[in-house]
Design a protein around this motif. Structure first.
Motif, short mmCIF file in Angstrom:
data_model
loop_
_atom_site.label_atom_id
_atom_site.label_comp_id
_atom_site.label_asym_id
_atom_site.label_seq_id
_atom_site.Cartn_x
_atom_site.Cartn_y
_atom_site.Cartn_z
N HIS A 60 63.64 -12.50 32.72
CA HIS A 60 63.36 -12.87 31.33
C HIS A 60 63.97 -11.84 30.39
O HIS A 60 64.42 -10.77 30.80
CB HIS A 60 61.85 -12.96 31.10
CG HIS A 60 61.12 -11.70 31.44
ND1 HIS A 60 60.85 -11.31 32.74
CD2 HIS A 60 60.61 -10.70 30.67
CE1 HIS A 60 60.22 -10.16 32.75
NE2 HIS A 60 60.07 -9.75 31.50
N GLU A 61 63.99 -12.18 29.11
CA GLU A 61 64.57 -11.30 28.10
C GLU A 61 63.84 -11.50 26.78
O GLU A 61 63.26 -12.55 26.52
CB GLU A 61 66.06 -11.60 27.92
CG GLU A 61 66.36 -13.01 27.44
CD GLU A 61 67.84 -13.32 27.34
OE1 GLU A 61 68.63 -12.36 27.23
OE2 GLU A 61 68.21 -14.51 27.37
N SER A 62 63.88 -10.45 25.96
CA SER A 62 63.38 -10.56 24.60
C SER A 62 64.57 -10.80 23.68
O SER A 62 65.44 -9.93 23.56
CB SER A 62 62.64 -9.28 24.19
OG SER A 62 62.18 -9.38 22.86
N LEU A 63 64.60 -11.96 23.08
CA LEU A 63 65.73 -12.28 22.20
C LEU A 63 65.69 -11.40 20.95
O LEU A 63 64.62 -10.95 20.53
CB LEU A 63 65.70 -13.76 21.83
CG LEU A 63 65.86 -14.73 23.02
CD1 LEU A 63 65.79 -16.18 22.53
CD2 LEU A 63 67.16 -14.48 23.77
N GLY B 38 66.21 2.64 31.96
CA GLY B 38 66.65 3.83 32.66
C GLY B 38 66.40 5.13 31.91
O GLY B 38 66.73 6.20 32.39
N GLY B 39 65.81 5.09 30.72
CA GLY B 39 65.54 6.34 30.02
C GLY B 39 65.36 6.14 28.54
O GLY B 39 65.27 5.02 28.05
N PHE C 135 66.26 -5.65 20.90
CA PHE C 135 66.32 -6.66 21.96
C PHE C 135 65.98 -6.02 23.31
O PHE C 135 65.90 -4.81 23.45
CB PHE C 135 67.72 -7.26 22.03
CG PHE C 135 68.77 -6.20 22.33
CD1 PHE C 135 69.12 -5.89 23.64
CD2 PHE C 135 69.37 -5.48 21.29
CE1 PHE C 135 70.04 -4.89 23.91
CE2 PHE C 135 70.30 -4.48 21.57
CZ PHE C 135 70.63 -4.18 22.87
N TYR C 136 65.84 -6.88 24.32
CA TYR C 136 65.76 -6.44 25.71
C TYR C 136 66.41 -7.54 26.53
O TYR C 136 65.89 -8.65 26.63
CB TYR C 136 64.30 -6.24 26.13
CG TYR C 136 64.11 -5.47 27.42
CD1 TYR C 136 65.19 -5.13 28.25
CD2 TYR C 136 62.84 -5.07 27.83
CE1 TYR C 136 65.00 -4.42 29.42
CE2 TYR C 136 62.65 -4.35 29.01
CZ TYR C 136 63.73 -4.04 29.79
OH TYR C 136 63.54 -3.33 30.97
N LYS C 137 67.57 -7.26 27.06
CA LYS C 137 68.32 -8.28 27.79
C LYS C 137 67.64 -8.63 29.11
O LYS C 137 66.65 -8.01 29.52
CB LYS C 137 69.76 -7.81 28.01
CG LYS C 137 70.56 -7.74 26.71
CD LYS C 137 72.03 -7.42 26.96
CE LYS C 137 72.81 -7.41 25.66
NZ LYS C 137 74.25 -7.08 25.88
N ALA D 215 71.44 -2.61 27.56
CA ALA D 215 70.53 -3.63 28.07
C ALA D 215 69.23 -3.72 27.28
O ALA D 215 68.56 -4.74 27.32
CB ALA D 215 70.22 -3.36 29.54
N ARG D 216 68.89 -2.64 26.58
CA ARG D 216 67.58 -2.63 25.92
C ARG D 216 67.58 -1.70 24.73
O ARG D 216 68.14 -0.62 24.77
CB ARG D 216 66.50 -2.16 26.91
CG ARG D 216 65.09 -2.14 26.30
CD ARG D 216 64.09 -1.65 27.33
NE ARG D 216 62.72 -1.76 26.82
CZ ARG D 216 61.62 -1.40 27.49
NH1 ARG D 216 61.74 -0.90 28.71
NH2 ARG D 216 60.43 -1.53 26.96
#
Length: 342
Positions: free
Chosen positions: A243-246, A114-115, A170-172, A121-122
């Protein structure tokens, strides 16, 4: 009280009229932008057709195609393929020197959902590869390889995005096909490649697919390819490839995103028509940026049964707008046996 009410009524009415006028102007502005950006159906062809995924991926699954890239099929429904040797070490080094060159350091920004900045979340750092960066030979070669695997023209590729995750970044769980992309002229984001450029010995940073219970290791030179939309409808999100980046435990995860669209992306990007903001605006008015809007035809093949059609309004995410509409849908029409209705 009566006098107060009499004075208040025109004020409330004026506010309502102004609000309605403002909404009408906003809708007119979006419609103007929609027409400017619309995709000509006779000029731009779809990359995918319904039920075509097996034809693309079965030769890989059966060991008949791209064996030199050492593919490993992690999932067949939906398709997720991990290429152990997507790039040579020489290519990895060339891309690293290009995407992460010291002179591009200022282009990397903390990226959040979102920005800019950090977000629950990221948290990562990203930079898009634009202009001379995008036209570099090594970027072009990798893009052509990715194109040949899935049969999607390179003009349907988004600009490559370089990104890195430092320790604890991370990226949830998220999905790559934004809910309103199908309203935009480039259509849905149908495939994603994530190319891993991480140093040897890095720990963590796997790409995890929680709905499928599979993980793609962040191994240097490898890449994971996955499908973002359904086999039966290339413009409809397949939620299973969430998907997500752990989190990175030690070292630094570097990589490159390649996003592929159903229709030409480069043409509409050059016109400023490939933004999420425009897709969201089009979603709010429920009209896609295409010159021929889709028409739905209901065919009744029953011999004696009459079909009655009702409409339930949905928002851009596919959710019913209000419980009232589910309980009281709008009657559209009836289709008698052996007839059709459009």
């Amino acid at each position: 009280w009566v006098r107060f009410g009499c004075w208040m009524f025109p004020t409330i009415l004026l506010i309502a009229m102004l609000a309605t006028f403002g909404q009408a102007r906003a809708s007119a502005a979006v419609e103007k932008e929609r027409i400017r950006c619309q995709r000509q159906t006779s000029k731009f062809q779809a990359a995918r057709k319904p039920f075509d995924l097996n034809a693309t991926f079965l030769p890989i699954f059966e060991g008949e195609a791209f064996k030199e890239l050492e593919p490993e099929v992690l999932s067949v429904d939906p398709w997720v393929v991990y290429f152990h040797k997507f790039m040579t070490e020489a290519e990895v080094q060339a891309i690293e020197n290009h995407l992460f060159a010291q002179e591009r350091e200022s282009e990397f920004k903390a990226s959040a959902a979102g920005g800019g900045g950090t977000h629950s979340a990221r948290y990562s750092e990203t930079a898009f590869c634009i202009g001379e960066c995008d036209s570099h030979e090594v970027i072009q070669n990798v893009r052509k390889r990715a194109s040949s695997i899935v049969g999607v023209p390179t003009d349907n590729f988004d600009l490559s995005q370089a990104l890195r995750y430092k320790e604890t970044m991370f990226y949830k769980a998220h999905h790559d096909n934004h809910p309103t992309f199908h309203f935009g002229p480039s259509g849905a984001r149908i495939f994603t490649y994530f190319v891993y450029l991480s140093d040897e010995g890095m720990q963590g940073g796997e790409t995890n697919f929680p709905n499928l219970q599979i993980k793609a290791p962040a191994k240097r030179g490898a890449s994971v390819l996955f499908v973002n939309t359904k086999d039966r409808n290339p413009m409809e999100t397949d939620a299973r490839t969430l998907h997500e980046s752990l989190p990175v435990i030690s070292g630094q995860k570097r990589g490159m995103n390649m996003w592929l669209y159903q229709y030409n992306y480069r043409n509409f990007w050059s016109k400023g028509c490939a933004t999420i903001e425009l897709a969201d605006k089009l979603g709010r008015i429920g009209k896609a940026a295409v010159d021929v809007l889709p028409q739905v035809t209901f065919q009744n093949d029953f011999e004696k049964l009459t079909l009655h059609i009702y409409e339930v309004p949905y928002d851009s995410r596919g959710y019913a707008q209000h419980a009232h509409w589910i309980e009281n849908p709008v009657f559209v029409g009836s289709v008698e046996p052996g007839s059709s209705f459009s």
